[in-house]
Design a protein around this motif. Structure first.
Motif, mmCIF file in Angstrom:
data_model
loop_
_atom_site.group_PDB
_atom_site.id
_atom_site.type_symbol
_atom_site.label_atom_id
_atom_site.label_comp_id
_atom_site.label_asym_id
_atom_site.label_seq_id
_atom_site.Cartn_x
_atom_site.Cartn_y
_atom_site.Cartn_z
ATOM 1 N N ALA A 1 -1.417 1.279 11.217
ATOM 2 C CA ALA A 1 -1.448 2.405 10.249
ATOM 3 C C ALA A 1 -0.571 3.478 10.961
ATOM 4 O O ALA A 1 0.103 4.375 10.205
ATOM 5 N N GLU A 2 -1.054 3.887 12.138
ATOM 6 C CA GLU A 2 -0.406 4.659 13.087
ATOM 7 C C GLU A 2 1.106 4.641 12.915
ATOM 8 O O GLU A 2 2.027 5.754 12.842
ATOM 9 N N LYS A 3 1.849 3.590 13.406
ATOM 10 C CA LYS A 3 2.812 3.474 13.405
ATOM 11 C C LYS A 3 3.678 3.517 12.076
ATOM 12 O O LYS A 3 4.929 4.214 12.158
ATOM 13 N N LEU A 4 3.018 3.096 10.996
ATOM 14 C CA LEU A 4 3.459 3.325 9.785
ATOM 15 C C LEU A 4 3.342 4.653 8.935
ATOM 16 O O LEU A 4 4.060 5.148 8.198
ATOM 17 N N GLY A 5 2.711 5.708 9.759
ATOM 18 C CA GLY A 5 2.397 6.876 9.286
ATOM 19 C C GLY A 5 1.593 6.696 7.751
ATOM 20 O O GLY A 5 1.773 7.682 7.116
ATOM 21 N N ILE A 6 0.674 5.931 7.866
ATOM 22 C CA ILE A 6 -0.169 5.858 6.532
ATOM 23 C C ILE A 6 -1.600 6.147 6.964
ATOM 24 O O ILE A 6 -2.150 6.348 8.281
ATOM 25 N N VAL B 1 0.808 -1.182 0.007
ATOM 26 C CA VAL B 1 -0.011 0.231 0.047
ATOM 27 C C VAL B 1 0.837 1.241 -0.022
ATOM 28 O O VAL B 1 1.952 1.103 0.598
ATOM 29 N N LYS B 2 0.126 2.362 -0.537
ATOM 30 C CA LYS B 2 1.076 3.657 -0.556
ATOM 31 C C LYS B 2 0.747 4.243 0.809
ATOM 32 O O LYS B 2 -0.009 3.761 1.657
ATOM 33 N N ASP B 3 1.315 5.472 0.993
ATOM 34 C CA ASP B 3 1.179 5.932 2.364
ATOM 35 C C ASP B 3 -0.169 6.587 2.223
ATOM 36 O O ASP B 3 -0.674 6.935 3.582
ATOM 37 N N ASP B 4 -0.970 6.555 1.370
ATOM 38 C CA ASP B 4 -2.547 7.017 1.444
ATOM 39 C C ASP B 4 -3.086 5.816 1.849
ATOM 40 O O ASP B 4 -4.613 6.004 2.005
ATOM 41 N N GLY B 5 -2.670 4.771 1.819
ATOM 42 C CA GLY B 5 -3.546 3.605 2.486
ATOM 43 C C GLY B 5 -3.953 2.508 1.445
ATOM 44 O O GLY B 5 -4.860 1.649 1.537
ATOM 45 N N THR B 6 -3.605 2.925 0.095
ATOM 46 C CA THR B 6 -4.445 2.300 -0.928
ATOM 47 C C THR B 6 -3.353 1.589 -1.568
ATOM 48 O O THR B 6 -2.204 1.672 -1.625
ATOM 49 N N ASN C 1 -8.217 4.671 4.896
ATOM 50 C CA ASN C 1 -7.998 4.008 3.564
ATOM 51 C C ASN C 1 -7.504 2.840 3.831
ATOM 52 O O ASN C 1 -7.738 1.648 2.985
ATOM 53 N N PHE C 2 -6.503 2.456 4.749
ATOM 54 C CA PHE C 2 -5.674 1.218 4.884
ATOM 55 C C PHE C 2 -6.571 0.150 5.276
ATOM 56 O O PHE C 2 -6.438 -0.971 4.799
ATOM 57 N N VAL C 3 -7.523 0.361 6.515
ATOM 58 C CA VAL C 3 -8.371 -0.465 6.798
ATOM 59 C C VAL C 3 -9.332 -1.059 5.929
ATOM 60 O O VAL C 3 -9.598 -2.283 5.713
ATOM 61 N N ALA C 4 -9.937 -0.102 4.906
ATOM 62 C CA ALA C 4 -10.851 -0.384 3.602
ATOM 63 C C ALA C 4 -9.951 -1.277 2.753
ATOM 64 O O ALA C 4 -10.398 -2.219 2.103
ATOM 65 N N THR C 5 -8.702 -0.998 2.452
ATOM 66 C CA THR C 5 -8.113 -1.753 1.671
ATOM 67 C C THR C 5 -7.639 -3.141 2.079
ATOM 68 O O THR C 5 -7.816 -4.112 1.280
#
Length: 540
Positions: free
Chosen positions: A419-424, A332-337, A428-432
């Motif tokens: 996601a918080e630790k990765l800074g993303i 995933v990108k930093d935008d979570g997608t 979006n990440f959870v949905a992905t």
């Protein structure tokens, strides 16, 4: 119009840009340059403005006489100087930095032994050469790849012995890097690979240790903080020396048998990058002070750049285990997608998806606690959770074999926490991940087309993420050379006395991206070219 550094990159690539773009570059050109009919910045001879030739340096304070002058103390230049000196030549190795500079760890070679059923015979050499040519999208000059294939085993065995004598930290990594490529097109292939390591020790550290040990031995003299400025030609057009700045004055280093340029690439020269590699505008650079000095000097002497793009070397082996970098985990990108079919997107090519100002080379590999079982049969080597701790900033304790400022692996009990630790972007990440798990359950990747065998659910905590940052290590792009690494002029004729090796020499790759199917090829090529040219010139 005022342009920022980033604007210069965005409006770069004159060869592919329109007239308006070219005009913008022309406005940034040095005052010695002119413009073409389209407005592109050009030197007086029609070359790009950064190749505008300076006035000859005439105030020479001292002249030093040597058999061979090597310019650049890196992965190619150091072996060249050592090999030439060992063969009896009086050698000057001049380096613009205060110490030798290189990067990476692994070099690789072919062991030639047609008598050994498992050795590399002539058909094996030919198969490997053709395989590499295919990886380089058929733009390699076969004579260049042949030089590596037919001489690398001897060269790297010699370098291993030199490194052992000098007390360098080295490891035989043949099995680690070549176990999956023992047969090419039905031909058995035998390799020898080694690392300058473990990290943080690397090839640069190894070159420094080699220089410190061999400086003053066998006729080798090293001059640091001595940036080369211009090549010197005699009346016949032969290159006979190089003028460098040493102790605030110009010194001419003459090389009766030849001058070898081994100055590396141009990733820190904004104009050259804008012209040749505008897609890299937003990618961070791993190196400093790589400004195309050698390419410029050689072009001033009549050489020409190879007429293909530079091969980008871009990767991240440091945020997490390198052996897991190509495994097709969810990315995933930093935008979570999600952004690619991970099974068809090796880490060395991930940067091509991430060139925007928003991405700047960042992405994360995602998996869960089942990975040791789910991915046990995947190519590469899995690190178990305990081994993974070396790459985890949150886990205290001594960390060996890593660059502690570059590690970026995290675990968490929830996706939101990860996601918080990765800074993303968390939502979006959870949905992905939810969408990805749906595809896993279906057994069909409707979004990216990844084969079902690579689809593994992300459901069992702790969840893991490796936050990788793809940066530009080098651009392998240089001047045209022949099979002896003799530099060629604009008409394809050898320029007597002038040789190029390493990343400032052209015609080996030519592909947009450096291929990593044969690990250690880039450094193996540099070491081999240096060894072969050093020995050959000393024998003249």
């Amino acid at each position: 119009m005022e342009l920022t550094r980033r604007d210069l990159f965005k409006f770069g690539g004159v060869a592919a840009a329109g007239a308006a773009t070219a005009g913008m570059l022309a406005s940034c050109a040095p005052s010695t340059a002119g413009t073409s009919e389209t407005g592109a910045a050009v030197a007086e001879d029609g070359l790009p403005a950064f190749f505008a030739q300076p006035e000859p340096i005439t105030d020479i304070a001292e002249t030093k006489e040597f058999d061979i002058v090597v310019v650049g103390a890196g992965a190619a230049g150091v072996p060249c100087a050592l090999a030439a000196a060992e063969a009896g030549a009086k050698v000057a190795l001049i380096q613009k930095e205060s110490l030798a500079i290189s990067q990476g760890n692994t070099c690789d070679s072919l062991i030639l032994d047609s008598a050994d059923p498992e050795g590399t015979g002539p058909a094996g050499v030919a198969a490997v050469t053709s395989w590499i040519t295919e990886q380089c999208v058929w733009r390699s000059h076969r004579e260049q790849v042949d030089l590596w294939a037919k001489n690398s085993g001897e060269a790297l065995t010699w370098l291993w012995e030199k490194a052992t004598e000098a007390g360098c930290s080295i490891q035989d990594t043949t099995a680690k890097w070549t176990s999956t490529i023992q047969t090419i097109d039905g031909q058995p292939v035998k390799y020898f690979a080694f690392d300058f390591g473990p990290k943080p020790y690397n090839t640069g550290t190894g070159m420094q240790d080699l220089c410190a040990y061999f400086d003053g031995k066998d006729g080798l003299e090293i001059f640091y903080s001595c940036p080369a400025q211009q090549l010197v030609k005699d009346d016949s057009g032969k290159v006979v020396g190089v003028i460098a700045e040493l102790d605030n004055q110009y010194v001419q280093f003459n090389g009766a048998k030849g001058v070898v340029i081994a100055t590396g690439d141009y990733t820190n020269d904004d104009e050259m990058m804008a012209y040749y590699n505008p897609d890299m505008a937003n990618m961070d650079r791993k190196q400093q002070n790589k400004t195309g000095d050698g390419q410029k000097m050689m072009v001033w002497a009549g050489a020409r750049m190879e007429p293909v793009c530079g091969s980008k070397v871009q990767h991240d082996f440091d945020a997490g285990p390198g052996s897991m970098a190509d495994m097709p985990f969810l990315c995933v990108k930093d935008d979570g997608t999600r952004f690619c079919n991970e099974a068809r997107s090796a880490m060395a090519y991930m940067g091509n998806f991430l060139t925007s100002a928003e991405d700047t080379g960042w992405y994360s590999q995602i998996f869960d606690s089942k990975y040791m079982d789910d991915c046990a049969d995947w190519p590469g080597m899995l690190y178990d959770p305990k081994m993974m701790e070396a790459y985890m900033p949150e886990v205290e304790g001594e960390k060996e074999g890593v660059y502690t400022d570059l590690i970026g692996t995290y675990s968490a009990d929830t996706l939101e926490e990860l996601a918080e630790k990765l800074g993303i972007d968390s939502a979006n990440f959870v949905a992905t991940v939810e969408r990805y798990n749906e595809l896993v359950e279906k057994g069909v990747d409707e979004d990216m087309g990844k084969e079902a065998k690579w689809l593994k659910s992300i459901t069992e905590p702790p969840f893991y993420g490796i936050h990788r940052h793809i940066r530009l290590s080098a651009i392998v792009h240089g001047v045209n050379v022949n099979g002896e690494m003799n530099v060629l002029d604009a008409d394809g004729n050898p320029i007597e006395g002038l040789y190029a090796i390493g990343n400032c020499a052209g015609n080996f790759f030519g592909s947009p991206d450096y291929p990593m199917d044969l690990p250690g090829l880039s450094l193996g090529r540099c070491h081999t070219q240096g060894y072969v040219v050093g020995k050959a010139l000393a024998a003249k």
